[in-house]
Design a protein around this motif. Structure first.
Motif, PDB file in Angstrom:
ATOM      1  N   MET A  17       0.829  -1.210   0.000  1.00 14.73           N
ATOM      2  CA  MET A  17       0.000   0.000   0.000  1.00 14.73           C
ATOM      3  C   MET A  17       0.862   1.258   0.000  1.00 14.73           C
ATOM      4  N   GLY A  18       1.979   1.197   0.703  1.00 12.01           N
ATOM      5  CA  GLY A  18       2.813   2.383   0.837  1.00 12.01           C
ATOM      6  C   GLY A  18       3.826   2.593  -0.268  1.00 12.01           C
ATOM      7  N   THR A  19       4.235   1.519  -0.940  1.00 10.46           N
ATOM      8  CA  THR A  19       5.304   1.618  -1.937  1.00 10.46           C
ATOM      9  C   THR A  19       5.016   2.627  -3.056  1.00 10.46           C
ATOM     10  N   PRO A  20       3.818   2.645  -3.648  1.00 14.69           N
ATOM     11  CA  PRO A  20       3.597   3.563  -4.786  1.00 14.69           C
ATOM     12  C   PRO A  20       3.699   5.042  -4.412  1.00 14.69           C
ATOM     13  N   ILE A  21       3.453   5.363  -3.139  1.00 14.63           N
ATOM     14  CA  ILE A  21       3.433   6.787  -2.759  1.00 14.63           C
ATOM     15  C   ILE A  21       4.590   7.142  -1.818  1.00 14.63           C
ATOM     16  N   GLU A  22       5.613   6.297  -1.804  1.00 10.42           N
ATOM     17  CA  GLU A  22       6.794   6.602  -0.998  1.00 10.42           C
ATOM     18  C   GLU A  22       7.371   7.962  -1.412  1.00 10.42           C
ATOM     19  N   PHE A  23       7.708   8.756  -0.431  1.00  9.52           N
ATOM     20  CA  PHE A  23       8.287  10.105  -0.603  1.00  9.52           C
ATOM     21  C   PHE A  23       7.264  11.158  -1.036  1.00  9.52           C
ATOM     22  N   PHE A  24       5.979  10.798  -1.105  1.00  5.09           N
ATOM     23  CA  PHE A  24       4.971  11.810  -1.428  1.00  5.09           C
ATOM     24  C   PHE A  24       4.857  12.817  -0.282  1.00  5.09           C
ATOM     25  N   ASN A  25       4.413  13.996  -0.623  1.00  9.78           N
ATOM     26  CA  ASN A  25       4.261  15.077   0.343  1.00  9.78           C
ATOM     27  C   ASN A  25       3.022  14.869   1.212  1.00  9.78           C
ATOM     28  N   ARG A  26       3.193  15.046   2.525  1.00  8.88           N
ATOM     29  CA  ARG A  26       2.078  14.825   3.447  1.00  8.88           C
ATOM     30  C   ARG A  26       0.902  15.758   3.181  1.00  8.88           C
ATOM     31  N   ASN A  27       1.179  17.018   2.970  1.00  2.32           N
ATOM     32  CA  ASN A  27       0.085  17.970   2.773  1.00  2.32           C
ATOM     33  C   ASN A  27      -0.792  17.580   1.595  1.00  2.32           C
ATOM     34  N   ASN A  28      -0.163  17.153   0.516  1.00  2.00           N
ATOM     35  CA  ASN A  28      -0.933  16.727  -0.663  1.00  2.00           C
ATOM     36  C   ASN A  28      -1.753  15.477  -0.362  1.00  2.00           C
ATOM     37  N   LEU A  29      -1.153  14.548   0.373  1.00  2.00           N
ATOM     38  CA  LEU A  29      -1.867  13.317   0.712  1.00  2.00           C
ATOM     39  C   LEU A  29      -3.032  13.587   1.654  1.00  2.00           C
ATOM     40  N   GLN A  30      -2.843  14.486   2.598  1.00  2.00           N
ATOM     41  CA  GLN A  30      -3.913  14.779   3.553  1.00  2.00           C
ATOM     42  C   GLN A  30      -5.105  15.453   2.871  1.00  2.00           C
ATOM     43  N   GLU A  31      -4.827  16.170   1.810  1.00  2.00           N
ATOM     44  CA  GLU A  31      -5.911  16.817   1.067  1.00  2.00           C
ATOM     45  C   GLU A  31      -6.689  15.827   0.210  1.00  2.00           C
ATOM     46  N   ASN A  32      -6.023  14.757  -0.188  1.00  2.00           N
ATOM     47  CA  ASN A  32      -6.673  13.750  -1.038  1.00  2.00           C
ATOM     48  C   ASN A  32      -6.147  12.373  -0.635  1.00  2.00           C
ATOM     49  N   LYS A  33      -6.668  11.846   0.455  1.00  2.00           N
ATOM     50  CA  LYS A  33      -6.109  10.646   1.048  1.00  2.00           C
ATOM     51  C   LYS A  33      -6.193   9.435   0.123  1.00  2.00           C
ATOM     52  N   VAL A  34      -5.110   8.670   0.105  1.00  2.00           N
ATOM     53  CA  VAL A  34      -5.071   7.413  -0.639  1.00  2.00           C
ATOM     54  C   VAL A  34      -5.693   6.328   0.230  1.00  2.00           C
ATOM     55  N   LYS A  35      -6.672   5.636  -0.326  1.00  2.00           N
ATOM     56  CA  LYS A  35      -7.360   4.574   0.416  1.00  2.00           C
ATOM     57  C   LYS A  35      -7.404   3.260  -0.359  1.00  2.00           C
ATOM     58  N   GLU A  36      -6.895   3.294  -1.585  1.00  2.00           N
ATOM     59  CA  GLU A  36      -6.902   2.101  -2.426  1.00  2.00           C
ATOM     60  C   GLU A  36      -5.478   1.751  -2.847  1.00  2.00           C
ATOM     61  N   MET A  37      -5.283   0.502  -3.236  1.00  2.00           N
ATOM     62  CA  MET A  37      -3.965   0.078  -3.684  1.00  2.00           C
ATOM     63  C   MET A  37      -3.707   0.618  -5.085  1.00  2.00           C
ATOM     64  N   LEU A  38      -2.552   1.243  -5.246  1.00  2.00           N
ATOM     65  CA  LEU A  38      -2.194   1.879  -6.506  1.00  2.00           C
ATOM     66  C   LEU A  38      -0.993   1.180  -7.126  1.00  2.00           C
ATOM     67  N   GLY A  39      -0.690   1.549  -8.351  1.00  2.00           N
ATOM     68  CA  GLY A  39       0.485   0.998  -9.029  1.00  2.00           C
ATOM     69  C   GLY A  39       0.905   1.864 -10.183  1.00  2.00           C
ATOM     70  N   ASN A  40       2.131   1.626 -10.655  1.00  2.00           N
ATOM     71  CA  ASN A  40       2.669   2.304 -11.837  1.00  2.00           C
ATOM     72  C   ASN A  40       2.750   3.824 -11.665  1.00  2.00           C
ATOM     73  N   ILE A  41       2.971   4.248 -10.411  1.00  2.00           N
ATOM     74  CA  ILE A  41       3.132   5.675 -10.149  1.00  2.00           C
ATOM     75  C   ILE A  41       4.308   5.877  -9.206  1.00  2.00           C
ATOM     76  N   GLY A  42       4.606   7.123  -8.919  1.00  2.00           N
ATOM     77  CA  GLY A  42       5.629   7.438  -7.940  1.00  2.00           C
ATOM     78  C   GLY A  42       7.033   7.186  -8.438  1.00  2.00           C
ATOM     79  N   GLN A  43       7.956   7.141  -7.501  1.00  2.00           N
ATOM     80  CA  GLN A  43       9.367   6.999  -7.843  1.00  2.00           C
ATOM     81  C   GLN A  43       9.677   5.655  -8.476  1.00  2.00           C
ATOM     82  N   HIS A  44       9.008   4.604  -8.017  1.00  2.00           N
ATOM     83  CA  HIS A  44       9.370   3.253  -8.461  1.00  2.00           C
ATOM     84  C   HIS A  44       8.589   2.778  -9.683  1.00  2.00           C
ATOM     85  N   LYS A  45       7.338   3.236  -9.822  1.00  2.00           N
ATOM     86  CA  LYS A  45       6.492   2.858 -10.967  1.00  2.00           C
ATOM     87  C   LYS A  45       6.370   1.340 -11.130  1.00  2.00           C
ATOM     88  N   GLU A  46       6.224   0.657 -10.014  1.00  2.00           N
ATOM     89  CA  GLU A  46       6.046  -0.794 -10.029  1.00  2.00           C
ATOM     90  C   GLU A  46       4.571  -1.143 -10.211  1.00  2.00           C
TER      91      GLU A  46
END
Length: 311
Positions: A17-46
């Motif tokens: 759950m945490g890997t796709p959004i590693e290093f994301f900014n807290r303020n941005n996340l708090q404004e639009n909370k992630v609640k689902e499993m994501l993929g192919n985004i962020g630094q790793h794009k796995e």
């Protein structure tokens, strides 16, 4: 399903759950909370459902214990090499997001340095790279009914494979003993009382670094008081705070990943604890169904459970 497997799946699910959004900014996340499993985004794009180095190193440790039927430091380090160089224990057959301290320690071993001397002593950069992978040692220690002294020695040694700073070893010991208390049936609040009351055979300098966890009450802090970096103190505090201020597995993980920064590690650590408390039946199926190589994970975790139960 056993509490040991609940904990292991809770760990890897939090990681994924945490890997796709590693290093994301807290303020941005708090404004639009992630609640689902994501993929192919962020630094790793796995791909969706992928776990990180946290679980890969955990699996390397588990595989060694299954095969050796005991703790073999050299074999664990050999498995770490297989992870880095051949992509073993990964969801997509390649290692990614490897921490610098872990990488250096593993190559120290490859160059011939003794296993227990490979870890960093650098007190300027005390990261969470041994805390994130030490869950199997808690489970092994519980199953073997080791004495507190033997647990301390084993935990220190396993941490020292990559991280030999006293404060990091202390963090690992605090977490390992908390896991054992949960497995022994204590509530999360009762186990936290033990964390605060336990005698720690570490220096005052190391112990005092964890004042907010050990001498104050971590539950009294607000989100803006909590840091979620890879610094060992931040990671341990954030993990306990997420666990102790939420009342379900799902909410614990959502809280952890939306802190930002080192989302995978904080989510996998508090996920392992929450897994014992709430059990796998509480894990959202919409997350669990997307987990990469789920059958591979369940097979290895079942083998590990049987192995440590029969050693």
């Amino acid at each position: 399903m056993s509490k040991i497997i609940d904990s292991l799946i809770g760990h890897v699910l939090g990681d994924a759950m945490g890997t796709p959004i590693e290093f994301f900014n807290r303020n941005n996340l708090q404004e639009n909370k992630v609640k689902e499993m994501l993929g192919n985004i962020g630094q790793h794009k796995e791909p969706i459902g992928s776990w990180s180095d946290d679980t890969a190193m955990e699996l390397a440790t588990i595989d060694s214990i299954i095969n050796k039927k005991n703790i073999d430091y050299d074999d664990i380090m050999n498995n770490f090499l297989l992870w880095i160089e051949q992509g073993k224990y990964t969801p997509t057959n390649h290692a990614f997001g490897v921490g610098r301290a872990c990488l250096k320690a593993i190559y120290n071993y490859k160059k011939g340095k003794p296993s227990l001397e490979c870890g960093t002593n650098d007190t300027q950069h005390m990261s969470n790279g041994s805390l994130m992978r030490i869950l199997p040692i808690a489970l092994y220690s519980f199953s073997k009914k080791l004495s507190i002294k033997d647990i301390e020695i084993l935990t220190n040694n396993i941490s020292s494979l990559t991280h030999n700073q006293e404060a990091v070893r202390l963090a690992c010991f605090i977490y390992v003993m908390y896991i054992i208390d949960l497995l022994n049936g204590l509530s999360k609040e009762e186990a936290y009382i033990n964390v605060k009351n336990r005698h720690y055979n570490y220096s005052d300098t190391a112990i005092n670094m964890y004042d907010r966890l050990l001498k104050q009450d971590i539950r009294d802090l607000k989100i803006n008081d909590i840091n979620s970096s890879g610094y060992i103190v931040d990671t341990l505090e954030a993990s306990f705070w997420c666990l102790l201020t939420n009342s379900s597995y799902e909410n614990t993980i959502i809280e952890a990943i939306n802190l930002g920064q080192d989302t995978d590690t904080i989510a996998c650590i508090c996920g392992s604890m929450a897994g014992i408390i709430y059990g796998m039946n509480s894990f959202p199926s919409r997350w669990l169904d997307k987990l990469e190589k789920k059958e591979y994970l369940l097979d290895m975790f079942n083998k590990f459970d049987k192995t440590i139960s029969n050693i």
